[in-house]
Design an enzyme around this catalytic site. Structure first.
Site, PDB file in Angstrom:
ATOM      1  N   SER A   8       0.771  -1.212   0.110  1.00 16.87           N
ATOM      2  CA  SER A   8      -0.183  -0.013   0.029  1.00 16.87           C
ATOM      3  C   SER A   8       0.699   1.386   0.098  1.00 16.87           C
ATOM      4  O   SER A   8       1.620   1.505   0.865  1.00 16.87           O
ATOM      5  CB  SER A   8      -0.954   0.040   1.212  1.00 16.87           C
ATOM      6  OG  SER A   8      -1.513   1.309   1.521  1.00 16.87           O
ATOM      7  N   HIS A  33      -1.576  -1.566  -4.286  1.00 20.87           N
ATOM      8  CA  HIS A  33      -2.682  -1.150  -3.334  1.00 20.87           C
ATOM      9  C   HIS A  33      -2.509   0.603  -3.177  1.00 20.87           C
ATOM     10  O   HIS A  33      -1.610   1.110  -2.894  1.00 20.87           O
ATOM     11  CB  HIS A  33      -2.557  -1.668  -2.086  1.00 20.87           C
ATOM     12  CG  HIS A  33      -4.154  -1.548  -1.314  1.00 20.87           C
ATOM     13  ND1 HIS A  33      -5.113  -2.175  -1.213  1.00 20.87           N
ATOM     14  CD2 HIS A  33      -4.349  -0.710  -0.334  1.00 20.87           C
ATOM     15  CE1 HIS A  33      -6.002  -1.783  -0.677  1.00 20.87           C
ATOM     16  NE2 HIS A  33      -5.483  -0.881   0.224  1.00 20.87           N
ATOM     17  N   ASP A  35      -4.944   3.826  -1.864  1.00 23.11           N
ATOM     18  CA  ASP A  35      -6.004   3.888  -0.906  1.00 23.11           C
ATOM     19  C   ASP A  35      -6.674   5.279  -1.273  1.00 23.11           C
ATOM     20  O   ASP A  35      -5.757   6.509  -1.163  1.00 23.11           O
ATOM     21  CB  ASP A  35      -5.495   4.170   0.514  1.00 23.11           C
ATOM     22  CG  ASP A  35      -5.222   2.633   1.129  1.00 23.11           C
ATOM     23  OD1 ASP A  35      -6.055   1.603   1.120  1.00 23.11           O
ATOM     24  OD2 ASP A  35      -4.035   2.508   1.475  1.00 23.11           O
ATOM     25  N   MET A  37      -9.184   8.001  -0.099  1.00 21.23           N
ATOM     26  CA  MET A  37      -9.966   8.626   0.868  1.00 21.23           C
ATOM     27  C   MET A  37     -10.411  10.114   0.709  1.00 21.23           C
ATOM     28  O   MET A  37      -9.722  10.875   0.102  1.00 21.23           O
ATOM     29  CB  MET A  37      -9.047   8.705   2.359  1.00 21.23           C
ATOM     30  CG  MET A  37      -8.381   7.402   2.498  1.00 21.23           C
ATOM     31  SD  MET A  37      -7.378   7.574   4.052  1.00 21.23           S
ATOM     32  CE  MET A  37      -6.593   5.874   4.058  1.00 21.23           C
ATOM     33  N   HIS A  66      -8.613   0.874  -3.470  1.00 21.28           N
ATOM     34  CA  HIS A  66      -9.489   0.941  -2.436  1.00 21.28           C
ATOM     35  C   HIS A  66     -10.040   1.951  -2.186  1.00 21.28           C
ATOM     36  O   HIS A  66      -9.585   3.074  -1.690  1.00 21.28           O
ATOM     37  CB  HIS A  66      -8.740   0.376  -1.244  1.00 21.28           C
ATOM     38  CG  HIS A  66      -9.441   0.077   0.029  1.00 21.28           C
ATOM     39  ND1 HIS A  66      -8.745  -0.027   1.441  1.00 21.28           N
ATOM     40  CD2 HIS A  66     -10.505   0.265   0.338  1.00 21.28           C
ATOM     41  CE1 HIS A  66      -9.544   0.064   2.113  1.00 21.28           C
ATOM     42  NE2 HIS A  66     -10.741  -0.200   1.576  1.00 21.28           N
ATOM     43  N   MET A  68     -12.353   4.551  -0.184  1.00 23.59           N
ATOM     44  CA  MET A  68     -12.861   4.819   1.095  1.00 23.59           C
ATOM     45  C   MET A  68     -13.711   6.109   1.058  1.00 23.59           C
ATOM     46  O   MET A  68     -13.115   7.043   1.527  1.00 23.59           O
ATOM     47  CB  MET A  68     -11.715   4.807   2.340  1.00 23.59           C
ATOM     48  CG  MET A  68     -11.040   3.480   2.380  1.00 23.59           C
ATOM     49  SD  MET A  68      -9.499   3.402   3.321  1.00 23.59           S
ATOM     50  CE  MET A  68      -8.604   3.510   2.035  1.00 23.59           C
ATOM     51  N   MET A 137     -11.305  -5.383   6.222  1.00 26.80           N
ATOM     52  CA  MET A 137     -10.401  -4.359   7.240  1.00 26.80           C
ATOM     53  C   MET A 137     -10.102  -5.200   8.359  1.00 26.80           C
ATOM     54  O   MET A 137     -10.723  -5.527   9.062  1.00 26.80           O
ATOM     55  CB  MET A 137     -11.252  -3.227   7.100  1.00 26.80           C
ATOM     56  CG  MET A 137     -11.497  -2.305   5.922  1.00 26.80           C
ATOM     57  SD  MET A 137     -10.005  -1.943   4.996  1.00 26.80           S
ATOM     58  CE  MET A 137      -9.145  -0.981   6.354  1.00 26.80           C
ATOM     59  N   GLY A 144      -2.640   4.622   7.786  1.00 25.14           N
ATOM     60  CA  GLY A 144      -1.866   3.549   7.859  1.00 25.14           C
ATOM     61  C   GLY A 144      -1.190   3.420   9.449  1.00 25.14           C
ATOM     62  O   GLY A 144      -1.287   4.462  10.192  1.00 25.14           O
ATOM     63  N   GLY A 145      -0.563   2.369   9.560  1.00 25.12           N
ATOM     64  CA  GLY A 145       0.056   2.188  10.932  1.00 25.12           C
ATOM     65  C   GLY A 145      -0.496   2.060  11.859  1.00 25.12           C
ATOM     66  O   GLY A 145      -0.093   2.087  13.029  1.00 25.12           O
ATOM     67  N   ASP A 175      -6.503  -5.920   4.924  1.00 31.90           N
ATOM     68  CA  ASP A 175      -5.812  -4.935   4.927  1.00 31.90           C
ATOM     69  C   ASP A 175      -5.872  -4.071   6.315  1.00 31.90           C
ATOM     70  O   ASP A 175      -6.793  -3.867   6.852  1.00 31.90           O
ATOM     71  CB  ASP A 175      -6.703  -3.859   3.897  1.00 31.90           C
ATOM     72  CG  ASP A 175      -6.170  -2.651   3.490  1.00 31.90           C
ATOM     73  OD1 ASP A 175      -5.174  -2.111   4.242  1.00 31.90           O
ATOM     74  OD2 ASP A 175      -7.045  -1.618   2.748  1.00 31.90           O
ATOM     75  N   GLY A 197       1.229  -1.662   4.345  1.00 28.10           N
ATOM     76  CA  GLY A 197       1.819  -0.376   4.089  1.00 28.10           C
ATOM     77  C   GLY A 197       3.153  -0.104   4.850  1.00 28.10           C
ATOM     78  O   GLY A 197       4.397  -0.297   4.267  1.00 28.10           O
TER      79      GLY A 197
HETATM   80  C1  DX5 Z   1      -6.362   2.140   5.882  1.00 25.93           C
HETATM   81  C2  DX5 Z   1      -5.899   1.643   4.574  1.00 25.93           C
HETATM   82  C3  DX5 Z   1      -4.742   0.506   4.603  1.00 25.93           C
HETATM   83  C4  DX5 Z   1      -3.321   1.049   4.927  1.00 25.93           C
HETATM   84  C5  DX5 Z   1      -2.750  -0.058   5.456  1.00 25.93           C
HETATM   85  O1  DX5 Z   1      -7.296   2.738   5.749  1.00 25.93           O
HETATM   86  O2  DX5 Z   1      -6.821   1.028   3.796  1.00 25.93           O
HETATM   87  O3  DX5 Z   1      -4.571   0.114   2.915  1.00 25.93           O
HETATM   88  O4  DX5 Z   1      -2.643   1.761   3.782  1.00 25.93           O
HETATM   89  O5  DX5 Z   1      -1.672   0.443   6.234  1.00 25.93           O
HETATM   90  P1  DX5 Z   1      -0.719  -0.471   7.092  1.00 25.93           P
HETATM   91  O6  DX5 Z   1      -0.343  -1.776   6.633  1.00 25.93           O
HETATM   92  O7  DX5 Z   1       0.085   0.555   7.518  1.00 25.93           O
HETATM   93  O8  DX5 Z   1      -1.601  -0.764   8.250  1.00 25.93           O
HETATM   94 ZN    ZN Z   2      -6.578  -0.226   1.785  1.00 29.61          ZN
END
Ligand code: DX5
Ligand code: ZN
Length: 223
Positions: A8, A33, A35, A37, A66, A68, A137, A144-145, A175, A197
């Site tokens: 990601s 991937h 994201d 948002m 993805h 969101m 999810m 992330g993180g 994810d 990610g």
């Molecule tokens: C969160 C995203 C993920 C995110 C995952 O809303 O959909 O794809 O990038 O990041 P990590 O792997 O750092 O949790």
């Molecule tokens: Zn994602």
């Protein structure tokens, strides 16, 4: 079943996305991937179709987008035209999910449904037979993180059982918070696509981290 890795780019250096993607691909990434948002469905903003279009010019592997966002129907065509091969929409964001899934398919992309941690698996009951993949999810979407939510393992098992009941072999993507410590567990539960990610782009060596994540997942998955 083989394990597929979808790094990601949310955790990548946005000023060096081409270099970051190339490193992940050298490490064996199967997808990239992306994201998306909107600041409404989730409390964060990222990027839109113009960035995806640029990514599609440098990525050798398919883009897994993805969404969101609220009202994804308004945007799926723009993302497919920009180069998305896979598009996931959230079951929580879409009132007419069957229509949205058909729209994505008609546009020529693989259509998936994403499900938040607090949404029951039953929300997928009527659409399970129509989707090309399910994105489970393992954190609340938006950032992330975050830390992996352990209950995701049994949820993946339940989604797998639902898909089997519906005669579907659609892959399950997981994810959020995926790293070397939990990759094998989610694969054993029935996921086949790992989104990651921070555990890939946060390491400073995306090539090696991509390779290591696949190895960790495969090793334990054989036990
Ligand atoms: C969160 C995203 C993920 C995110 C995952 O809303 O959909 O794809 O990038 O990041 P990590 O792997 O750092 O949790
Ligand atoms: Zn994602």
């Amino acid at each position: 079943m083989s394990v597929l890795i979808a790094p990601s780019i949310l955790a990548a250096d946005f000023a060096a996305l081409g270099t970051e993607i190339a490193a992940a691909e050298r490490g064996g990434a199967d997808f990239i991937h992306v994201d998306i948002m909107d600041g409404h469905f989730v409390p964060n903003l990222t990027m839109g179709p113009p960035v995806v279009r640029s990514l599609s010019k440098v990525a050798k592997v398919p883009l897994d987008v993805h969404l969101m966002i609220e009202k994804p129907d308004q945007f799926v065509e723009a993302f497919v035209r920009a180069g998305a091969s896979m598009i996931s929409v959230h079951v929580e964001a879409v009132p007419h999910l069957h229509r949205t899934i058909q729209l994505i398919k008609q546009l020529g992309a693989r259509a998936g449904v994403a499900i938040n941690p607090a949404t029951p698996v039953g929300a997928l009951e009527e659409i399970a037979g129509d989707v090309d993949h399910v994105l489970v999810m393992s954190v609340n979407p938006g950032f992330g993180g975050q830390t992996f939510i352990p209950r995701t393992e049994s949820k993946i098992q339940a989604v797998r059982a639902l898909l089997e009941r519906r005669g579907s072999r659609a892959p399950i993507e997981v994810d959020g918070g995926i790293d070397m410590s939990n990759a094998a567990r989610v694969i054993e539960a029935g996921a086949t696509i790992l989104v990651a990610g921070v555990s890939i782009f946060g390491t400073g060596d995306a090539e090696r981290a991509t390779r290591d994540l696949r190895a960790a997942a495969a090793l334990r998955a054989r036990v």
